[in-house]
Write an enzyme that holds these catalytic residues in place. Structure first.
Site, PDB file in Angstrom:
ATOM      1  N   ARG A   1      56.530  72.246  35.549  1.00 40.40           N
ATOM      2  CA  ARG A   1      57.090  72.265  34.376  1.00 40.40           C
ATOM      3  C   ARG A   1      58.496  71.238  34.534  1.00 40.40           C
ATOM      4  O   ARG A   1      59.317  70.858  33.595  1.00 40.40           O
ATOM      5  CB  ARG A   1      57.840  73.847  34.066  1.00 40.40           C
ATOM      6  CG  ARG A   1      56.561  74.778  33.455  1.00 40.40           C
ATOM      7  CD  ARG A   1      57.148  76.050  33.602  1.00 40.40           C
ATOM      8  NE  ARG A   1      56.900  76.721  35.132  1.00 40.40           N
ATOM      9  CZ  ARG A   1      57.017  77.796  35.217  1.00 40.40           C
ATOM     10  NH1 ARG A   1      57.352  78.859  34.357  1.00 40.40           N
ATOM     11  NH2 ARG A   1      56.852  78.289  36.614  1.00 40.40           N
TER      12      ARG A   1
ATOM     13  N   THR B   1      52.409  83.446  44.299  1.00 39.53           N
ATOM     14  CA  THR B   1      53.446  83.730  45.078  1.00 39.53           C
ATOM     15  C   THR B   1      52.774  84.850  46.128  1.00 39.53           C
ATOM     16  O   THR B   1      53.587  84.917  47.334  1.00 39.53           O
ATOM     17  CB  THR B   1      54.577  84.357  44.258  1.00 39.53           C
ATOM     18  OG1 THR B   1      54.123  85.084  43.289  1.00 39.53           O
ATOM     19  CG2 THR B   1      55.287  83.247  43.532  1.00 39.53           C
TER      20      THR B   1
ATOM     21  N   ASP C   1      63.602  78.732  44.188  1.00 39.47           N
ATOM     22  CA  ASP C   1      64.169  78.087  42.853  1.00 39.47           C
ATOM     23  C   ASP C   1      65.313  78.596  42.362  1.00 39.47           C
ATOM     24  O   ASP C   1      65.630  78.833  41.030  1.00 39.47           O
ATOM     25  CB  ASP C   1      62.891  77.763  42.168  1.00 39.47           C
ATOM     26  CG  ASP C   1      62.340  78.924  41.454  1.00 39.47           C
ATOM     27  OD1 ASP C   1      62.847  79.921  42.247  1.00 39.47           O
ATOM     28  OD2 ASP C   1      61.676  78.825  40.512  1.00 39.47           O
TER      29      ASP C   1
HETATM   30  C1  UD1 Z   1      58.423  83.975  39.451  1.00 37.54           C
HETATM   31  C2  UD1 Z   1      57.799  85.619  39.329  1.00 37.54           C
HETATM   32  C3  UD1 Z   1      58.431  86.113  38.105  1.00 37.54           C
HETATM   33  C4  UD1 Z   1      60.152  86.069  38.213  1.00 37.54           C
HETATM   34  C5  UD1 Z   1      60.512  84.523  38.409  1.00 37.54           C
HETATM   35  C6  UD1 Z   1      61.902  84.586  38.736  1.00 37.54           C
HETATM   36  C7  UD1 Z   1      55.463  85.615  40.289  1.00 37.54           C
HETATM   37  C8  UD1 Z   1      54.047  85.645  39.823  1.00 37.54           C
HETATM   38  N1  UD1 Z   1      56.294  85.591  39.228  1.00 37.54           N
HETATM   39  O1  UD1 Z   1      57.865  83.476  38.391  1.00 37.54           O
HETATM   40  O2  UD1 Z   1      58.273  87.713  37.849  1.00 37.54           O
HETATM   41  O3  UD1 Z   1      60.730  86.526  37.141  1.00 37.54           O
HETATM   42  O4  UD1 Z   1      59.843  84.008  39.742  1.00 37.54           O
HETATM   43  O5  UD1 Z   1      62.368  83.179  38.708  1.00 37.54           O
HETATM   44  O6  UD1 Z   1      56.016  85.606  41.436  1.00 37.54           O
HETATM   45  N2  UD1 Z   1      55.791  79.263  45.073  1.00 37.54           N
HETATM   46  C9  UD1 Z   1      54.828  79.090  46.389  1.00 37.54           C
HETATM   47  N3  UD1 Z   1      53.540  79.226  46.307  1.00 37.54           N
HETATM   48  C10 UD1 Z   1      52.719  79.300  45.311  1.00 37.54           C
HETATM   49  C11 UD1 Z   1      53.605  79.596  44.219  1.00 37.54           C
HETATM   50  C12 UD1 Z   1      54.889  79.604  44.086  1.00 37.54           C
HETATM   51  O7  UD1 Z   1      55.448  79.011  47.318  1.00 37.54           O
HETATM   52  O8  UD1 Z   1      51.557  79.306  45.392  1.00 37.54           O
HETATM   53  C13 UD1 Z   1      56.972  79.249  45.177  1.00 37.54           C
HETATM   54  C14 UD1 Z   1      57.613  78.140  44.226  1.00 37.54           C
HETATM   55  O9  UD1 Z   1      57.796  77.225  44.870  1.00 37.54           O
HETATM   56  C15 UD1 Z   1      58.876  78.868  43.710  1.00 37.54           C
HETATM   57  C16 UD1 Z   1      58.555  80.324  43.802  1.00 37.54           C
HETATM   58  O10 UD1 Z   1      57.440  80.643  44.528  1.00 37.54           O
HETATM   59  O11 UD1 Z   1      59.831  78.351  44.667  1.00 37.54           O
HETATM   60  C17 UD1 Z   1      58.492  81.028  42.467  1.00 37.54           C
HETATM   61  O12 UD1 Z   1      57.327  80.258  41.827  1.00 37.54           O
HETATM   62  P1  UD1 Z   1      57.487  79.982  40.517  1.00 37.54           P
HETATM   63  O13 UD1 Z   1      56.041  79.115  39.911  1.00 37.54           O
HETATM   64  O14 UD1 Z   1      58.518  79.132  40.149  1.00 37.54           O
HETATM   65  O15 UD1 Z   1      57.432  81.343  39.534  1.00 37.54           O
HETATM   66  P2  UD1 Z   1      57.914  81.759  38.148  1.00 37.54           P
HETATM   67  O16 UD1 Z   1      57.026  81.383  37.090  1.00 37.54           O
HETATM   68  O17 UD1 Z   1      59.253  81.349  38.033  1.00 37.54           O
HETATM   69 MG    MG Z   2      60.440  79.961  39.152  1.00 34.71          MG
END
Ligand code: UD1
Ligand code: MG
Length: 466
Positions: free
Chosen positions: A16, A78, A101
């Site tokens: 995004r 995650t 983040d």
């Molecule tokens: C996530 C949460 C959501 C919460 C929000 C808070 C999940 C499924 N959702 O959503 O409930 O309200 O954060 O900000 O957890 N990342 C990895 N590997 C991956 C995917 C993500 O390391 O395969 C890391 C990203 O770099 C990031 C963090 O995990 O720093 C969160 O991922 P992001 O895609 O931002 O999740 P949100 O949609 O924000």
């Molecule tokens: Mg996030």
């Protein structure tokens, strides 16, 4: 006591953001966003594992070797990211899970979460938002106990109305986490292994799920797009500015003052509006900075005055006065009580104590001793089109207006250069240098050049009038 570990998730691409830079490296107040959460976590445990994946090389390079990294080859969610780090951890103890983040979370919030955790299998950090769109929602049962988390994209219209969100910060007991994490499925709208699904799973298996709801909901801001990046930066700026004011710095208008996280400023310094102070800049006490100053990676001693100017990677000593409209480029040392005036550009130069360069000059690759005076329009000609050379100007030397000093050249102590000179040879100490064409006066000839005596012009003007 149980050991405390932390895992920071930083492998996501951040689609995004629409960026070539990995999301967690986007800057907030002069640092990559990931650095904030790492430092806040450091204060509660040093056993930190950073999960990297997308842009792993640049994330590691930017953050340095002081952290333990785990590589998540494919970003499958995650839950999968946490699973990548689990083999490095013991089977007992506690684990903080944090997102890379969420830079506004501070150590005290983590401490609070740990305190709330007590005998829970997992404790979530939640917040109440007026505008919860985009976050996972906390679904509670009739008794108010957390049941599960539903992601925005999978939520029903009713669930979307829930204002309580998941901040993405959790404290787990490692035992149950290790046991049930492999049971996550990717059967959801995004086809990802959501860490959030572990909550319902633990609950189902009879484990105790707790929640710690933060009071200040601004601290949980998760950055997924550029709007949230700007929002987080604005909040971080407020925090920085507030801290500086608490320590005795006057900000005339905090709303238009942009100071990076690593900047240090001494008491009784006044920062005027529209000022940007970047990098690890250090400013002493009782300085006057701004309005409209951009200062980057520089060091200013006490009582420096700097207005409407740019200073980069340079040192400015006590009592120096710079601007308006000066440009101090990298590698300068501006000595004590030096005066650099309007439209003066200085680069890679040392300017000695009390020297004055008040107007319209270019000073490149020069060593100027103390007490010198450079008149308006003095240019150091440091570049011949192929190479750069240095110039030196001795103590108390006087360089007349509009002189060019062609480097390499040395002007001795107390030398005097006549205005308009183009100096190509060294000037010995105490010498007067005249390096310009001798003037010739032709009496009574001026009228020939003056417009009102020009017959051609006069004719033309008459024709125009006709
Ligand atoms: C996530 C949460 C959501 C919460 C929000 C808070 C999940 C499924 N959702 O959503 O409930 O309200 O954060 O900000 O957890 N990342 C990895 N590997 C991956 C995917 C993500 O390391 O395969 C890391 C990203 O770099 C990031 C963090 O995990 O720093 C969160 O991922 P992001 O895609 O931002 O999740 P949100 O949609 O924000
Ligand atoms: Mg996030």
């Amino acid at each position: 006591m149980d050991q405390l570990w932390a895992v920071v998730l930083a492998a996501g691409e951040g689609k995004r953001m629409h960026s070539r830079l990995p999301k967690v490296l986007h800057q907030i107040c002069g640092r990559p966003m990931l650095q904030y959460i790492l430092e806040s976590t450091m204060a509660v445990t040093e056993q930190i594992i950073v999960v990297v994946g997308h842009g792993a090389g640049s994330v590691r390079q930017e953050l340095g070797s002081g952290w333990r990294y785990v590589f998540q080859e494919q970003q499958l969610g995650t839950g999968h990211a946490v699973a990548c780090a689990l083999p490095l951890m013991p089977d007992r103890g506690k684990l903080l899970v944090l997102c890379g983040d969420t830079p506004l979370l501070e150590t005290r919030h983590l401490e609070q979460l740990l305190e709330e955790h007590s005998d829970n299998a997992v404790t979530l950090m939640t917040a109440l938002l007026n505008e919860p769109t985009g976050y996972g929602r906390i679904i509670r049962d009739q008794n108010g106990h957390v049941e599960r988390i539903v992601e925005e994209i999978d939520a029903s219209p009713l669930e979307k109305k829930v204002p309580e969100i998941n901040t993405g910060t959790y404290c787990f007991n490692l035992g149950p986490l290790k046991r049930f994490l492999p049971q996550l499925s990717a059967d959801n709208a995004q086809g990802e292994y959501y860490l959030t699904d572990i909550i319902a799973l633990l609950k189902e298996k009879g484990h105790k799920v707790g929640a710690y709801r933060v009071e200040d909901n601004r601290i949980c801001l998760g950055i997924n797009d550029r709007g949230q990046l700007a929002e987080a930066a604005a909040l971080m700026r407020q925090r920085i500015n507030h801290g500086l004011m608490q320590r005795g710095v006057t900000l005339i208008d905090p709303a238009t003052t942009y100071i990076d996280y690593d900047v240090q400023i001494g008491s009784d310094t006044v920062i005027w509006p529209q000022t940007v102070i970047e990098g690890a800049t250090k400013i002493g006490c009782a300085c006057q900075i701004g309005p409209a100053v951009q200062l980057r990676a520089s060091c200013l001693d006490d009582r420096v005055t700097l207005r409407q100017s740019v200073v980069e990677e340079s040192i400015v000593e006590t009592g120096a006065v710079i601007g308006p409209f000066a440009y101090i480029r990298p590698d300068c040392r501006i000595g004590q009580r030096v005066k650099i005036g309007d439209f003066v550009e200085v680069k890679n130069s040392n300017i000695g104590e009390g020297t004055k360069i008040p107007h319209l000059s270019y000073i490149g690759d020069a060593d100027i001793q103390g007490g010198a005076n450079l008149g308006a329009g003095v240019i150091i000609v440091n570049y011949d089109g192929r190479r750069k050379y240095r110039a030196t100007i001795g103590t108390g030397a006087f360089v007349g207006c509009n002189s060019n000093l062609i480097s390499p050249v040395e002007v001795g102590d107390g030398a005097y250069i006549a205005a308009g000179s183009t100096v190509t040879e060294n000037v010995p100490p105490g010498a007067l240098a005249l390096a310009r064409a001798r003037q010739e006066n032709k009496p009574g000839v001026a009228h020939r050049f003056l417009k009102k005596n020009d017959p051609v012009q006069e004719k033309g003007e008459k024709n125009e009038k006709a």
